[in-house]
Design an enzyme around this catalytic site. Structure first.
Site, PDB file in Angstrom:
ATOM      1  CB  THR A  61       1.728  -9.890  -4.384  1.00 43.54           C
ATOM      2  OG1 THR A  61       2.120  -9.690  -3.015  1.00 43.54           O
ATOM      3  CG2 THR A  61       1.763  -8.568  -5.145  1.00 43.54           C
ATOM      4  CG  HIS A  84      -8.191   3.094  -7.251  1.00 43.85           C
ATOM      5  ND1 HIS A  84      -6.853   2.810  -7.106  1.00 43.85           N
ATOM      6  CD2 HIS A  84      -8.323   4.414  -6.955  1.00 43.85           C
ATOM      7  CE1 HIS A  84      -6.197   3.921  -6.765  1.00 43.85           C
ATOM      8  NE2 HIS A  84      -7.086   4.899  -6.650  1.00 43.85           N
ATOM      9  CB  CYS A  94     -27.726   2.549 -25.278  1.00 43.32           C
ATOM     10  SG  CYS A  94     -26.098   2.637 -24.509  1.00 43.32           S
ATOM     11  CB  CYS A 110     -24.441  -1.001 -23.745  1.00 47.16           C
ATOM     12  SG  CYS A 110     -25.979  -0.820 -22.829  1.00 47.16           S
TER      13      CYS A 110
END
Ligand code: APR
Length: 261
Positions: free
Chosen positions: A28, A123, A159, A156
């Site tokens: 922060t 994460h 694909c 993408c």
């Protein structure tokens, strides 16, 4: 608080394999809002937490368009490491940092100078994108350039699949190698230092009960209470970028450490 900082410093300076678990609170002071603090992203907009779920992102183009708009203006791209991140670099230079398991996706521990082998971004991080269909990855900046040129939900190029940042959303599996690195560090650490986290999201928060079960010292540094406060050795209720340098200061460098002192 002076007393708690001194008690925390005493524990950290006599440890040699410190495991640090960091959360949004350490970033922060670099201008990146946390989630559940007084000015947190979820505090201000509880609805946002719901749509940060993988299912919403994959199923709803409007959620993806909003996510790309938010990524464009994210403070992450201009954020710099602060004194809290740098304090962990000096702990590493003293030879006493085993691993930083971070819940943060901002990449600031690596930007501060910690080597990738001691950082587990459990994460993920926001600096790349991955195609949800073929798995191809690319730098986030390249995808943001496409958004700036008018593609509001870039697909993408190989694909036509959905592009997602390489962060772990709610409902998404964590990387098994990250989980095993974090668990291995949790099994060998001789002190756990939890910094800037409500310790409310698992499996990251599991590192605290694991440390308590192993009866190693646990220190929490956080502006607000966590559910684990009553069970740990020291709780330092203060601003991380001012107290963390004090807590890691003065530990004698271990033989063979990279600390020039
Ligand atoms: N100094 C000390 N504490 C601070 C500071 C600061 N400068 N800034 C914020 N904090 C504290 C807040 O009071 C709060 O208790 O840091 C804590 C941050 O907690 P959360 O916002 O819950 O962030 P975190 O624990 O990292 O969240 C875990 O939840 O939303 C998911 O994936 C997301 O990784 C995140 C996970």
């Amino acid at each position: 608080m002076e007393q708690q900082v001194a008690a925390a410093r005493a524990l950290v300076s006599s440890a040699s394999r410190v495991l640090v678990l960091t959360g949004a609170g350490i970033s922060t002071d670099s201008g990146i809002a946390d989630f559940r603090g007084p000015n947190g992203v979820w505090t201000k907009n509880p609805e946002a937490e719901k749509t940060s779920h993988l299912r919403y992102y994959l199923d709803d183009p409007e959620v993806r368009r909003a996510a790309w708009r938010n990524r464009l203006t994210s403070p992450i791209w201009s954020a710099r490491p602060n004194a809290g991140h740098l304090a962990l670099v000096s702990l590493w230079e003293s030879g006493r940092l085993d691993t930083v398991v971070t819940q943060n996706i901002d990449g600031l521990h690596l930007a501060a100078g910690l080597p990738p082998e001691v950082v587990v971004e459990i994460h993920g991080n926001a600096h790349s994108v991955v195609c949800w269909s073929c798995g191809e990855t690319a730098p986030m900046e390249r995808a943001l350039d496409r958004v700036r040129s008018g593609e509001d939900d870039p697909a993408c190029r190989s694909c036509d699949g959905i592009l997602k940042s390489t962060t772990v959303s709610f409902g998404q599996q964590l990387d098994p190698s990250d989980l095993s690195r974090a668990a291995a560090a949790g099994a060998r650490a001789d002190l756990l230092l939890a910094v800037g986290s409500t310790l409310s999201v698992y499996p990251a928060a599991d590192l605290v009960p694991t440390a308590l079960r192993r009866k190693i010292p646990v220190v929490i540094v956080n502006a607000e209470p966590t559910e684990f406060d009553p069970y740990v050795d020291v709780v330092v209720r203060g601003s991380i970028s001012s107290v963390l340098p004090e807590i890691v200061r003065g530990g004698r460098p271990l033989p063979g450490s990279s600390d020039p002192a």
